[in-house]
Scaffold this motif. Structure first.
Motif, short mmCIF file in Angstrom:
data_model
loop_
_atom_site.label_atom_id
_atom_site.label_comp_id
_atom_site.label_asym_id
_atom_site.label_seq_id
_atom_site.Cartn_x
_atom_site.Cartn_y
_atom_site.Cartn_z
N GLY A 1 4.35 -4.34 -7.87
CA GLY A 1 3.59 -5.19 -7.82
C GLY A 1 2.45 -5.22 -8.39
O GLY A 1 2.02 -3.84 -8.72
N ILE A 2 1.51 -6.27 -8.96
CA ILE A 2 0.35 -5.79 -9.32
C ILE A 2 -0.73 -5.36 -8.48
O ILE A 2 -0.63 -5.19 -7.35
CB ILE A 2 -0.25 -7.13 -10.09
N ASN A 3 -1.83 -4.72 -8.97
CA ASN A 3 -2.81 -4.04 -8.21
C ASN A 3 -3.36 -5.20 -6.94
O ASN A 3 -3.35 -6.44 -7.42
CB ASN A 3 -3.96 -3.66 -8.83
N GLY A 4 -3.28 -5.01 -5.88
CA GLY A 4 -3.69 -5.96 -4.87
C GLY A 4 -2.55 -6.65 -4.25
O GLY A 4 -2.84 -7.65 -3.66
N ALA A 5 -1.33 -6.50 -4.75
CA ALA A 5 -0.13 -7.43 -4.42
C ALA A 5 0.09 -7.10 -2.71
O ALA A 5 0.86 -7.95 -2.25
CB ALA A 5 1.10 -6.89 -5.21
N GLY A 6 -0.31 -6.01 -2.06
CA GLY A 6 0.20 -5.75 -1.03
C GLY A 6 0.97 -4.49 -0.44
O GLY A 6 1.56 -4.33 0.67
N LYS A 7 1.28 -3.80 -1.86
CA LYS A 7 2.43 -2.61 -1.57
C LYS A 7 1.81 -1.72 -0.38
O LYS A 7 2.65 -1.28 0.33
CB LYS A 7 2.53 -1.90 -2.85
N THR A 8 0.61 -1.34 -0.65
CA THR A 8 -0.09 -0.31 0.53
C THR A 8 -0.07 -0.84 1.89
O THR A 8 0.20 -0.21 2.82
CB THR A 8 -1.57 0.23 -0.18
N THR A 9 -0.24 -2.06 1.74
CA THR A 9 -0.48 -2.84 3.34
C THR A 9 0.82 -2.88 4.03
O THR A 9 0.93 -2.57 5.00
CB THR A 9 -0.83 -4.25 2.82
N LEU A 10 1.92 -3.17 2.91
CA LEU A 10 3.37 -3.13 3.70
C LEU A 10 3.60 -1.58 4.12
O LEU A 10 4.12 -1.49 5.13
CB LEU A 10 4.11 -3.38 2.44
N HIS B 1 -2.51 -9.91 7.40
CA HIS B 1 -3.81 -10.74 6.62
C HIS B 1 -5.07 -9.82 7.14
O HIS B 1 -5.07 -9.04 7.93
CB HIS B 1 -3.90 -12.19 7.15
N TYR B 2 -5.86 -9.72 6.23
CA TYR B 2 -7.24 -9.06 6.41
C TYR B 2 -8.25 -10.07 6.67
O TYR B 2 -8.51 -10.72 5.75
CB TYR B 2 -7.62 -7.97 5.35
N GLY B 3 -8.85 -10.40 7.95
CA GLY B 3 -9.63 -11.51 8.04
C GLY B 3 -8.92 -12.82 7.83
O GLY B 3 -7.84 -12.96 8.28
N LYS B 4 -9.28 -13.59 7.06
CA LYS B 4 -8.74 -14.83 6.67
C LYS B 4 -7.68 -14.69 5.34
O LYS B 4 -7.19 -15.67 4.95
CB LYS B 4 -9.76 -16.02 6.51
N HIS B 5 -7.90 -13.50 4.81
CA HIS B 5 -7.14 -13.39 3.58
C HIS B 5 -5.50 -12.72 3.94
O HIS B 5 -5.28 -11.55 4.31
CB HIS B 5 -8.01 -12.31 2.75
N ALA B 6 -4.80 -13.68 3.50
CA ALA B 6 -3.43 -13.40 3.88
C ALA B 6 -2.69 -12.47 2.83
O ALA B 6 -2.97 -12.85 1.66
CB ALA B 6 -2.47 -14.85 3.88
N VAL B 7 -2.27 -11.29 3.11
CA VAL B 7 -1.95 -10.64 2.05
C VAL B 7 -0.24 -10.08 2.06
O VAL B 7 0.45 -10.37 1.05
CB VAL B 7 -2.43 -9.08 2.59
N LEU B 8 0.47 -10.42 3.15
CA LEU B 8 1.91 -10.51 3.27
C LEU B 8 2.30 -11.72 3.91
O LEU B 8 2.03 -11.90 5.13
CB LEU B 8 2.33 -8.98 4.01
P1 ADP Z 1 -1.76 -2.73 -3.67
O1 ADP Z 1 -1.11 -1.26 -2.75
O2 ADP Z 1 -0.49 -3.54 -4.04
O3 ADP Z 1 -2.52 -2.53 -4.84
P2 ADP Z 1 -3.00 -3.53 -1.10
O4 ADP Z 1 -1.97 -3.48 -0.09
O5 ADP Z 1 -3.93 -2.03 -1.36
O6 ADP Z 1 -2.34 -3.67 -2.57
O7 ADP Z 1 -4.33 -4.62 -1.02
C1 ADP Z 1 -3.74 -5.92 -0.76
C2 ADP Z 1 -4.80 -6.76 -0.75
O8 ADP Z 1 -5.68 -6.54 0.37
C3 ADP Z 1 -6.00 -6.78 -1.74
O9 ADP Z 1 -6.57 -8.17 -1.93
C4 ADP Z 1 -7.07 -5.71 -0.99
O10 ADP Z 1 -8.38 -6.14 -1.65
C5 ADP Z 1 -6.90 -6.31 0.33
N1 ADP Z 1 -7.20 -5.09 1.14
C6 ADP Z 1 -6.50 -4.04 1.54
N2 ADP Z 1 -6.94 -3.10 2.34
C7 ADP Z 1 -8.12 -3.92 2.87
C8 ADP Z 1 -8.91 -3.79 3.98
N3 ADP Z 1 -8.85 -2.68 4.72
N4 ADP Z 1 -9.80 -4.85 4.36
C9 ADP Z 1 -9.69 -5.72 3.65
N5 ADP Z 1 -8.84 -6.03 2.61
C10 ADP Z 1 -8.02 -5.14 2.41
#
Ligand code: ADP
Length: 241
Positions: free
Chosen positions: A38-47, A14-21
């Motif tokens: 996955g759609i933009n913002g799905a969390g692929k890069t985060t994974l 999660h980023y702060g309170k925003h759960a991503v995975l």
């Molecule tokens: P994808 O690669 O699938 O487009 P990301 O992993 O880039 O998705 O992002 C997933 C979510 O996390 C999005 O809502 C994005 O705005 C948020 N996010 C990504 N990086 C950060 C960050 N460094 N700080 C806060 N939120 C982030």
């Protein structure tokens, strides 16, 4: 049994309170080709960043070839190309490849460079040019070339086709298909379902922070009673009209 190339267990991010995975479980066998969609913002890069330990994992475990991803040495098994890759603009193409070869601790042979440039449809004159003179596609190809030259067993790419024209994309796919015979493992994110269909053993669909499908493209079409992977994908993420 051979150890897994990648094993992700109960990963939450999660980023702060925003759960991503949420509770991500995913294993990749050696030699498998996996497309992460996955759609933009799905969390692929985060994974992908989690695998690389660029983002610390509070819960869950990740192993790369049986080693915790927190061990620097675990990353010696993979070669990573980030999304929107830009090599340092002040280097020439050759300087960049030499620098990367040094980091990757491999000998850089001119014949190998020439071969991979041909495979990626990149002019050899790019070696002498400064990266600031490169087009987006050329920079992407240079990054891909350095990954292929690294000789690492696993390739981890974040949208590798971005910036490539259709010819370069076709060349890259052809090369990836030929590498499959060598036992290379490929894990990459993409928006291009046709590429997943033509080169991947499995498609992993990430939606609302969870894996909502993990199986072959054929199984995806079967499960969602769809004639095409595109339609199956849309149904999987709940957009089917
Ligand atoms: P994808 O690669 O699938 O487009 P990301 O992993 O880039 O998705 O992002 C997933 C979510 O996390 C999005 O809502 C994005 O705005 C948020 N996010 C990504 N990086 C950060 C960050 N460094 N700080 C806060 N939120 C982030």
């Amino acid at each position: 049994m051979a150890e897994l190339a990648l094993n992700i267990k109960q990963l939450n991010q999660h980023y702060g309170k925003h759960a991503v995975l949420t509770d991500i479980n995913l294993s990749v066998e050696q030699g498998e080709y996996i497309g992460l969609v996955g759609i933009n913002g799905a969390g692929k890069t985060t994974l992908i960043k989690s695998v690389l330990d660029f983002i610390s994992t509070k819960t869950g475990e990740i192993e790369i070839f049986g080693q915790s991803h927190r061990e620097t040495s675990s990353r010696q098994s993979l070669s990573f190309l980030p999304e929107k890759f830009l090599p340092p603009y002040y280097l020439t193409g050759k300087d960049f490849l030499s620098y990367m070869a040094e980091l990757n601790q491999v000998e850089l042979e001119q014949a190998d460079i020439e071969e991979i440039f041909k495979v990626l449809d990149l002019e050899l004159s790019a070696l002498k040019k400064s990266v600031r003179q490169y087009s987006k596609g050329m920079a992407q190809k240079l990054g891909l070339a350095s990954c292929f030259l690294s000789q690492r067993p696993m390739l981890l790419f974040d949208e590798p086709m971005s910036g490539l024209d259709p010819k370069a994309r076709a060349y890259l796919k052809r090369h990836l298909n030929s590498l499959k015979e060598t036992g290379k493992t490929l894990f990459f994110s993409t928006h291009l379902l046709a590429d997943v269909e033509s080169i991947c053993d499995r498609i992993v669909i990430l939606h609302n922070g969870e894996i909502c499908f993990n199986g072959s493209p054929y199984e995806c079409c079967e499960q969602f009673h769809a004639e095409s992977l595109e339609y199956a994908y849309l149904k999987c993420i709940g957009v089917d009209d």
